[in-house]
Design a protein around this motif. Structure first.
Motif, PDB file in Angstrom:
ATOM      1  N   ASN A 136       0.818  -1.212   0.000  1.00 30.11           N
ATOM      2  CA  ASN A 136       0.000   0.000   0.000  1.00 30.11           C
ATOM      3  C   ASN A 136       0.857   1.270   0.000  1.00 30.11           C
ATOM      4  OD1 ASN A 136      -2.379   1.440   0.022  1.00 30.11           O
ATOM      5  ND2 ASN A 136      -2.666   1.277   2.236  1.00 30.11           N
ATOM      6  N   THR A 137       1.707   1.410  -0.993  1.00 28.65           N
ATOM      7  CA  THR A 137       2.605   2.553  -1.112  1.00 28.65           C
ATOM      8  C   THR A 137       1.812   3.861  -1.133  1.00 28.65           C
ATOM      9  OG1 THR A 137       4.122   1.189  -2.400  1.00 28.65           O
ATOM     10  CG2 THR A 137       4.441   3.581  -2.519  1.00 28.65           C
ATOM     11  N   ASP A 138       2.191   4.762  -0.245  1.00 29.86           N
ATOM     12  CA  ASP A 138       1.547   6.085  -0.158  1.00 29.86           C
ATOM     13  C   ASP A 138       0.023   5.989  -0.048  1.00 29.86           C
ATOM     14  OD1 ASP A 138       4.030   7.245  -0.325  1.00 29.86           O
ATOM     15  OD2 ASP A 138       3.805   7.932  -2.383  1.00 29.86           O
ATOM     16  N   GLY A 139      -0.482   4.898   0.530  1.00 26.41           N
ATOM     17  CA  GLY A 139      -1.923   4.742   0.704  1.00 26.41           C
ATOM     18  C   GLY A 139      -2.691   4.511  -0.582  1.00 26.41           C
ATOM     19  N   TYR A 140      -1.969   4.083  -1.640  1.00 25.97           N
ATOM     20  CA  TYR A 140      -2.592   3.936  -2.956  1.00 25.97           C
ATOM     21  C   TYR A 140      -3.854   3.076  -2.925  1.00 25.97           C
ATOM     22  CZ  TYR A 140      -3.336   2.753  -7.831  1.00 25.97           C
ATOM     23  OH  TYR A 140      -3.912   2.579  -9.057  1.00 25.97           O
ATOM     24  N   PHE A 141      -3.825   1.993  -2.164  1.00 27.39           N
ATOM     25  CA  PHE A 141      -4.944   1.043  -2.170  1.00 27.39           C
ATOM     26  C   PHE A 141      -6.034   1.384  -1.158  1.00 27.39           C
ATOM     27  CE2 PHE A 141      -1.669  -1.573  -4.248  1.00 27.39           C
ATOM     28  CZ  PHE A 141      -2.388  -1.993  -5.356  1.00 27.39           C
ATOM     29  N   GLU A 142      -5.938   2.494  -0.447  1.00 17.78           N
ATOM     30  CA  GLU A 142      -6.945   2.852   0.561  1.00 17.78           C
ATOM     31  C   GLU A 142      -8.373   2.864   0.007  1.00 17.78           C
ATOM     32  OE1 GLU A 142      -6.662   2.857   3.847  1.00 17.78           O
ATOM     33  OE2 GLU A 142      -4.563   2.318   3.518  1.00 17.78           O
ATOM     34  N   PRO A 143      -8.628   3.459  -1.165  1.00 15.62           N
ATOM     35  CA  PRO A 143     -10.007   3.416  -1.673  1.00 15.62           C
ATOM     36  C   PRO A 143     -10.507   1.984  -1.917  1.00 15.62           C
ATOM     37  CG  PRO A 143      -8.770   5.125  -2.803  1.00 15.62           C
ATOM     38  CD  PRO A 143      -7.776   4.322  -2.000  1.00 15.62           C
ATOM     39  N   LEU A 144      -9.649   1.128  -2.436  1.00 15.28           N
ATOM     40  CA  LEU A 144     -10.043  -0.267  -2.667  1.00 15.28           C
ATOM     41  C   LEU A 144     -10.263  -0.992  -1.338  1.00 15.28           C
ATOM     42  CD1 LEU A 144     -10.527  -2.618  -4.660  1.00 15.28           C
ATOM     43  CD2 LEU A 144      -8.062  -3.104  -4.491  1.00 15.28           C
ATOM     44  N   LEU A 145      -9.378  -0.765  -0.386  1.00 19.56           N
ATOM     45  CA  LEU A 145      -9.519  -1.402   0.924  1.00 19.56           C
ATOM     46  C   LEU A 145     -10.775  -0.903   1.631  1.00 19.56           C
ATOM     47  CD1 LEU A 145      -5.760  -1.320   1.991  1.00 19.56           C
ATOM     48  CD2 LEU A 145      -7.063  -3.303   1.155  1.00 19.56           C
ATOM     49  N   SER A 146     -11.133   0.348   1.421  1.00 20.72           N
ATOM     50  CA  SER A 146     -12.394   0.869   1.975  1.00 20.72           C
ATOM     51  C   SER A 146     -13.584   0.167   1.340  1.00 20.72           C
ATOM     52  CB  SER A 146     -12.504   2.380   1.742  1.00 20.72           C
ATOM     53  OG  SER A 146     -11.551   3.061   2.512  1.00 20.72           O
ATOM     54  N   TYR A 165      -5.714 -12.083   2.093  1.00 17.19           N
ATOM     55  CA  TYR A 165      -4.649 -11.191   1.629  1.00 17.19           C
ATOM     56  C   TYR A 165      -4.066 -10.463   2.829  1.00 17.19           C
ATOM     57  CZ  TYR A 165      -8.346  -7.746   2.196  1.00 17.19           C
ATOM     58  OH  TYR A 165      -9.355  -6.978   2.718  1.00 17.19           O
ATOM     59  N   HIS A 166      -2.872  -9.960   2.634  1.00 20.03           N
ATOM     60  CA  HIS A 166      -2.196  -9.181   3.663  1.00 20.03           C
ATOM     61  C   HIS A 166      -1.853  -7.820   3.071  1.00 20.03           C
ATOM     62  CE1 HIS A 166       0.485  -8.241   6.992  1.00 20.03           C
ATOM     63  NE2 HIS A 166       1.376  -7.863   6.100  1.00 20.03           N
ATOM     64  N   VAL A 167      -2.054  -6.768   3.840  1.00 24.66           N
ATOM     65  CA  VAL A 167      -1.704  -5.429   3.391  1.00 24.66           C
ATOM     66  C   VAL A 167      -0.399  -5.031   4.076  1.00 24.66           C
ATOM     67  CG1 VAL A 167      -2.395  -3.009   3.268  1.00 24.66           C
ATOM     68  CG2 VAL A 167      -4.126  -4.813   3.055  1.00 24.66           C
ATOM     69  N   ALA A 168       0.598  -4.694   3.260  1.00 25.60           N
ATOM     70  CA  ALA A 168       1.901  -4.272   3.758  1.00 25.60           C
ATOM     71  C   ALA A 168       2.074  -2.781   3.491  1.00 25.60           C
ATOM     72  CB  ALA A 168       3.006  -5.053   3.065  1.00 25.60           C
ATOM     73  N   ALA A 169       2.638  -2.090   4.439  1.00 27.50           N
ATOM     74  CA  ALA A 169       2.868  -0.662   4.272  1.00 27.50           C
ATOM     75  C   ALA A 169       4.044  -0.380   3.350  1.00 27.50           C
ATOM     76  CB  ALA A 169       3.114  -0.006   5.631  1.00 27.50           C
ATOM     77  N   GLU A 170       4.988  -1.300   3.321  1.00 34.24           N
ATOM     78  CA  GLU A 170       6.190  -1.095   2.509  1.00 34.24           C
ATOM     79  C   GLU A 170       6.747  -2.447   2.054  1.00 34.24           C
ATOM     80  OE1 GLU A 170       9.507  -0.481   5.916  1.00 34.24           O
ATOM     81  OE2 GLU A 170       8.077   1.142   5.644  1.00 34.24           O
ATOM     82  N   PRO A 171       7.662  -2.430   1.098  1.00 31.99           N
ATOM     83  CA  PRO A 171       8.195  -3.685   0.547  1.00 31.99           C
ATOM     84  C   PRO A 171       8.784  -4.644   1.584  1.00 31.99           C
ATOM     85  CG  PRO A 171       8.718  -1.896  -0.925  1.00 31.99           C
ATOM     86  CD  PRO A 171       8.117  -1.265   0.307  1.00 31.99           C
ATOM     87  N   SER A 172       9.499  -4.127   2.573  1.00 31.66           N
ATOM     88  CA  SER A 172      10.088  -5.032   3.572  1.00 31.66           C
ATOM     89  C   SER A 172       9.005  -5.791   4.342  1.00 31.66           C
ATOM     90  CB  SER A 172      11.001  -4.266   4.528  1.00 31.66           C
ATOM     91  OG  SER A 172      10.290  -3.263   5.220  1.00 31.66           O
ATOM     92  N   ASP A 173       7.867  -5.151   4.600  1.00 34.43           N
ATOM     93  CA  ASP A 173       6.749  -5.830   5.267  1.00 34.43           C
ATOM     94  C   ASP A 173       6.201  -6.949   4.386  1.00 34.43           C
ATOM     95  OD1 ASP A 173       6.946  -4.003   7.358  1.00 34.43           O
ATOM     96  OD2 ASP A 173       5.321  -2.727   6.608  1.00 34.43           O
ATOM     97  N   ALA A 174       6.164  -6.696   3.090  1.00 42.49           N
ATOM     98  CA  ALA A 174       5.682  -7.722   2.140  1.00 42.49           C
ATOM     99  C   ALA A 174       6.577  -8.943   2.164  1.00 42.49           C
ATOM    100  CB  ALA A 174       5.600  -7.146   0.726  1.00 42.49           C
ATOM    101  N   ILE A 175       7.890  -8.712   2.158  1.00 44.90           N
ATOM    102  CA  ILE A 175       8.852  -9.822   2.207  1.00 44.90           C
ATOM    103  C   ILE A 175       8.705 -10.593   3.516  1.00 44.90           C
ATOM    104  CG2 ILE A 175      11.308 -10.409   2.273  1.00 44.90           C
ATOM    105  CD1 ILE A 175      10.337  -9.663  -0.515  1.00 44.90           C
ATOM    106  N   SER A 176       8.560  -9.880   4.614  1.00 46.48           N
ATOM    107  CA  SER A 176       8.373 -10.549   5.918  1.00 46.48           C
ATOM    108  C   SER A 176       7.153 -11.446   5.904  1.00 46.48           C
ATOM    109  CB  SER A 176       8.249  -9.516   7.040  1.00 46.48           C
ATOM    110  OG  SER A 176       9.449  -8.809   7.194  1.00 46.48           O
ATOM    111  N   HIS A 177       6.071 -10.968   5.303  1.00 50.25           N
ATOM    112  CA  HIS A 177       4.855 -11.775   5.235  1.00 50.25           C
ATOM    113  C   HIS A 177       5.082 -13.018   4.366  1.00 50.25           C
ATOM    114  CE1 HIS A 177       0.638 -12.773   5.522  1.00 50.25           C
ATOM    115  NE2 HIS A 177       0.669 -12.998   4.214  1.00 50.25           N
ATOM    116  N   LEU A 178       5.726 -12.857   3.224  1.00 48.62           N
ATOM    117  CA  LEU A 178       6.021 -14.020   2.366  1.00 48.62           C
ATOM    118  C   LEU A 178       6.864 -15.042   3.118  1.00 48.62           C
ATOM    119  CD1 LEU A 178       6.934 -12.542  -1.133  1.00 48.62           C
ATOM    120  CD2 LEU A 178       4.850 -13.760  -0.488  1.00 48.62           C
TER     121      LEU A 178
END
Length: 182
Positions: A136-146, A165-178
């Motif tokens: 969710n870089t810069d909150g891009y997906f906020e409208p979809l998540l809403s 699904y998992h929402v990650a704030a940044e790429p490192s969070d995405a890798i941690s989840h994977l």
């Protein structure tokens, strides 16, 4: 074991620099952690950014591009370690799906959202159990998540599907989840 992650993301280059920075970071992290990038095979937009970042870090890139797009000059990431050329978009999507051990969704347009919704729906229906991470870089997906929240509130989606699904704030969070998903 070589793990493959399909990344869905924008082919547009007319977007904010922060989206490119996140794609670059994601590519570098994937390569450092030993993942092979599986992606739509383009050298433009976030697609090109993430592929170049994976290669810059010595990682492996598998691109899948339809013949019609490959024929457009300057679209294909021709230096991919493997570039699969398909006859149709449906064949491309099938390969992106089957070659993946997990999915990452970066900001993108209609095509990115369509691919995300397809793998999300397939997981909901039990056709796979691969991790899906939305960055969710810069909150891009906020409208979809809403919209998703509204679907849960109104009963169009059961609460248990929040775990699809998992929402990650940044790429490192995405890798941690994977990594945690195995």
């Amino acid at each position: 074991m070589n793990r493959h992650v399909t990344v869905y993301c924008a082919s547009s280059g007319a977007i904010r620099p922060s989206f490119f920075e996140a794609a670059d970071e994601m590519g570098r992290l994937l390569a450092r952690r030993g993942y092979t990038l599986v992606f739509g095979g383009g050298q433009v937009g976030l697609m090109g950014e993430i592929a170049r970042a994976v290669h810059d870090e010595g990682g492996s890139v598998l691109g899948v591009i339809p013949e019609a797009l490959k024929e457009r000059e300057g679209i294909a990431y021709d230096v991919a370690d493997e570039l699969i050329i398909t006859r149709t978009m449906q064949e491309r999507k099938r390969i992106l799906f089957t070659r993946a051990d997990g999915f990452i969704v970066l900001p993108g347009g209609f095509g990115t959202l369509e691919e995300f919704m397809e793998v999300l729906t397939l997981k909901q229906l039990g056709y796979h159990d691969k991790p899906i991470v939305v960055v969710n870089t810069d909150g891009y997906f906020e409208p979809l998540l809403s919209c998703f929240e509204y679907m849960f509130e109104e009963g169009f989606a059961h609460e248990r599907y929040r775990s699809l699904y998992h929402v990650a704030a940044e790429p490192s969070d995405a890798i941690s989840h994977l990594e945690a998903a195995g």
